[in-house]
Scaffold this motif. Structure first.
Motif, mmCIF file in Angstrom:
data_model
loop_
_atom_site.group_PDB
_atom_site.id
_atom_site.type_symbol
_atom_site.label_atom_id
_atom_site.label_comp_id
_atom_site.label_asym_id
_atom_site.label_seq_id
_atom_site.Cartn_x
_atom_site.Cartn_y
_atom_site.Cartn_z
ATOM 1 N N ALA A 59 0.829 -1.075 0.078
ATOM 2 C CA ALA A 59 0.138 0.012 -0.009
ATOM 3 C C ALA A 59 0.886 1.207 0.017
ATOM 4 C CB ALA A 59 -1.040 -0.066 1.079
ATOM 5 N N LYS A 60 1.860 1.024 0.847
ATOM 6 C CA LYS A 60 2.937 2.254 0.808
ATOM 7 C C LYS A 60 3.553 2.597 -0.363
ATOM 8 C CE LYS A 60 5.895 3.999 4.633
ATOM 9 N NZ LYS A 60 6.762 4.639 3.927
ATOM 10 N N LEU A 61 3.839 1.276 -0.973
ATOM 11 C CA LEU A 61 4.850 1.418 -2.283
ATOM 12 C C LEU A 61 4.079 2.115 -3.447
ATOM 13 C CD1 LEU A 61 7.255 0.295 -3.997
ATOM 14 C CD2 LEU A 61 6.051 -1.940 -3.995
ATOM 15 N N CYS A 62 2.417 1.586 -3.501
ATOM 16 C CA CYS A 62 1.915 2.161 -4.365
ATOM 17 C C CYS A 62 1.622 3.464 -4.194
ATOM 18 C CB CYS A 62 0.326 1.548 -4.212
ATOM 19 S SG CYS A 62 0.458 -0.300 -5.002
ATOM 20 N N SER A 63 1.231 4.180 -3.117
ATOM 21 C CA SER A 63 0.904 5.573 -2.943
ATOM 22 C C SER A 63 2.053 6.228 -2.879
ATOM 23 C CB SER A 63 0.170 5.629 -1.721
ATOM 24 O OG SER A 63 0.945 5.460 -0.312
ATOM 25 N N GLU A 64 3.216 5.855 -2.497
ATOM 26 C CA GLU A 64 4.647 6.679 -2.503
ATOM 27 C C GLU A 64 5.260 6.815 -3.954
ATOM 28 O OE1 GLU A 64 6.663 6.266 1.228
ATOM 29 O OE2 GLU A 64 4.453 6.806 2.106
ATOM 30 N N MET A 65 5.209 5.545 -4.374
ATOM 31 C CA MET A 65 6.012 5.385 -5.704
ATOM 32 C C MET A 65 5.567 5.048 -6.984
ATOM 33 S SD MET A 65 9.225 2.429 -6.346
ATOM 34 C CE MET A 65 10.614 3.139 -4.797
ATOM 35 N N LEU A 66 4.649 4.071 -7.112
ATOM 36 C CA LEU A 66 4.050 3.457 -8.244
ATOM 37 C C LEU A 66 3.012 4.471 -8.966
ATOM 38 C CD1 LEU A 66 4.147 -0.419 -7.636
ATOM 39 C CD2 LEU A 66 5.910 0.914 -8.636
ATOM 40 N N ALA A 67 2.200 5.029 -8.024
ATOM 41 C CA ALA A 67 1.089 5.763 -8.289
ATOM 42 C C ALA A 67 1.251 7.071 -8.210
ATOM 43 C CB ALA A 67 -0.149 5.375 -7.950
ATOM 44 N N ASN A 68 0.904 7.971 -9.031
ATOM 45 C CA ASN A 68 0.716 9.494 -8.516
ATOM 46 C C ASN A 68 -0.546 9.647 -8.132
ATOM 47 O OD1 ASN A 68 0.194 12.324 -8.847
ATOM 48 N ND2 ASN A 68 1.072 12.624 -10.643
ATOM 49 N N VAL A 69 -0.699 9.906 -6.850
ATOM 50 C CA VAL A 69 -2.235 9.897 -6.288
ATOM 51 C C VAL A 69 -3.016 11.256 -6.626
ATOM 52 C CG1 VAL A 69 -1.623 7.832 -4.520
ATOM 53 C CG2 VAL A 69 -1.323 10.438 -4.198
ATOM 54 N N ASN A 70 -2.282 11.947 -6.924
ATOM 55 C CA ASN A 70 -3.052 13.140 -7.581
ATOM 56 C C ASN A 70 -4.002 12.946 -8.731
ATOM 57 O OD1 ASN A 70 -1.977 14.941 -5.688
ATOM 58 N ND2 ASN A 70 -0.075 14.782 -6.665
ATOM 59 N N LYS B 18 12.511 -0.393 -16.390
ATOM 60 C CA LYS B 18 11.822 -0.021 -15.008
ATOM 61 C C LYS B 18 11.854 -0.683 -13.970
ATOM 62 C CE LYS B 18 8.496 2.495 -18.153
ATOM 63 N NZ LYS B 18 6.919 2.657 -18.819
ATOM 64 N N ALA B 19 11.657 -2.215 -14.264
ATOM 65 C CA ALA B 19 11.568 -3.003 -13.096
ATOM 66 C C ALA B 19 12.766 -2.967 -12.697
ATOM 67 C CB ALA B 19 11.156 -4.493 -13.766
ATOM 68 N N THR B 20 13.791 -3.090 -13.451
ATOM 69 C CA THR B 20 15.434 -2.706 -12.448
ATOM 70 C C THR B 20 15.482 -1.721 -11.611
ATOM 71 O OG1 THR B 20 16.151 -3.895 -14.612
ATOM 72 C CG2 THR B 20 17.743 -3.145 -12.836
ATOM 73 N N VAL B 21 15.012 -0.668 -12.114
ATOM 74 C CA VAL B 21 15.129 0.724 -11.258
ATOM 75 C C VAL B 21 14.426 0.694 -10.116
ATOM 76 C CG1 VAL B 21 14.224 3.157 -11.286
ATOM 77 C CG2 VAL B 21 15.497 2.274 -13.234
ATOM 78 N N ILE B 22 13.072 0.113 -10.237
ATOM 79 C CA ILE B 22 12.171 -0.001 -8.910
ATOM 80 C C ILE B 22 12.647 -0.938 -7.839
ATOM 81 C CG2 ILE B 22 9.885 -1.194 -8.369
ATOM 82 C CD1 ILE B 22 8.616 -0.172 -10.944
ATOM 83 N N GLN B 23 13.222 -2.145 -8.453
ATOM 84 C CA GLN B 23 13.769 -3.001 -7.449
ATOM 85 C C GLN B 23 15.169 -2.372 -6.782
ATOM 86 O OE1 GLN B 23 14.011 -7.183 -8.729
ATOM 87 N NE2 GLN B 23 14.342 -7.641 -6.593
ATOM 88 N N GLN B 24 15.805 -1.831 -7.560
ATOM 89 C CA GLN B 24 17.055 -1.182 -7.001
ATOM 90 C C GLN B 24 16.753 0.043 -6.056
ATOM 91 O OE1 GLN B 24 19.289 0.205 -10.374
ATOM 92 N NE2 GLN B 24 20.356 -1.528 -10.638
ATOM 93 N N THR B 25 15.614 0.551 -6.223
ATOM 94 C CA THR B 25 15.202 1.590 -5.240
ATOM 95 C C THR B 25 14.665 1.453 -4.230
ATOM 96 O OG1 THR B 25 14.564 3.202 -7.317
ATOM 97 C CG2 THR B 25 13.726 3.931 -5.374
ATOM 98 N N LEU B 26 14.057 0.176 -4.155
ATOM 99 C CA LEU B 26 13.457 -0.777 -3.016
ATOM 100 C C LEU B 26 14.766 -0.939 -2.123
ATOM 101 C CD1 LEU B 26 10.458 -2.470 -4.541
ATOM 102 C CD2 LEU B 26 10.354 -0.337 -2.978
#
Lengths: 83, 83
Positions: A59-70, B18-26
């Motif tokens: 949930a945190k990952l979605c709202s803070e990284m994967l989605a632009n909640v705006n 994109k997947a690589t960047v997400i995993q590295q960032t995490l």
């Protein structure tokens, strides 16, 4: 271990240019039976941990990284997978 | 009327930056329990017509427009929806 299937889409009020282009192109190609087009992003992550912890993390990952909640909404499902 | 839910993903042999960047960032954020990340595209189309015709149309649309079949694979489901 859990697999998270995450869908990120524009909110209905936000113009989606990719979807518009696809629909216009289909119309130009004579495929006028397409009523609506929605374009989104899809992520699959495999995470270690118990369900409650993974759920909170996703949930945190979605709202803070994967989605632009705006501009976007997200939804996800978790399913247990074998290691 | 049918709703097509279409998933387009890179083939496993193709590098997905994109997947690589997400995993590295995490990992950098200390979330080292994420085993894998997959990033794809998701489309939802609503089409008029009978199931066989819609199925053929969506398969063609996927292979000729939505997916680059050299690098990507696609899968879709059709479900009947009310007008």
């Amino acid at each position: 271990m859990y697999k998270a299937k995450i869908f990120v889409n524009y909110k209905p009020s936000v113009l989606d240019p990719k979807a518009t282009v696809i629909q216009q192109t289909l119309t130009r190609l004579g495929q006028t039976n397409v009523d609506s087009v929605m374009v989104g992003k899809y992520f699959e992550l495999v995470l270690q941990g118990n369900e409650a912890a993974v759920n909170e993390q996703v949930a945190k990952l979605c709202s803070e990284m994967l989605a632009n909640v705006n501009m976007e909404t997200y939804r996800y499902t978790l399913e247990e997978v074998e290691a």
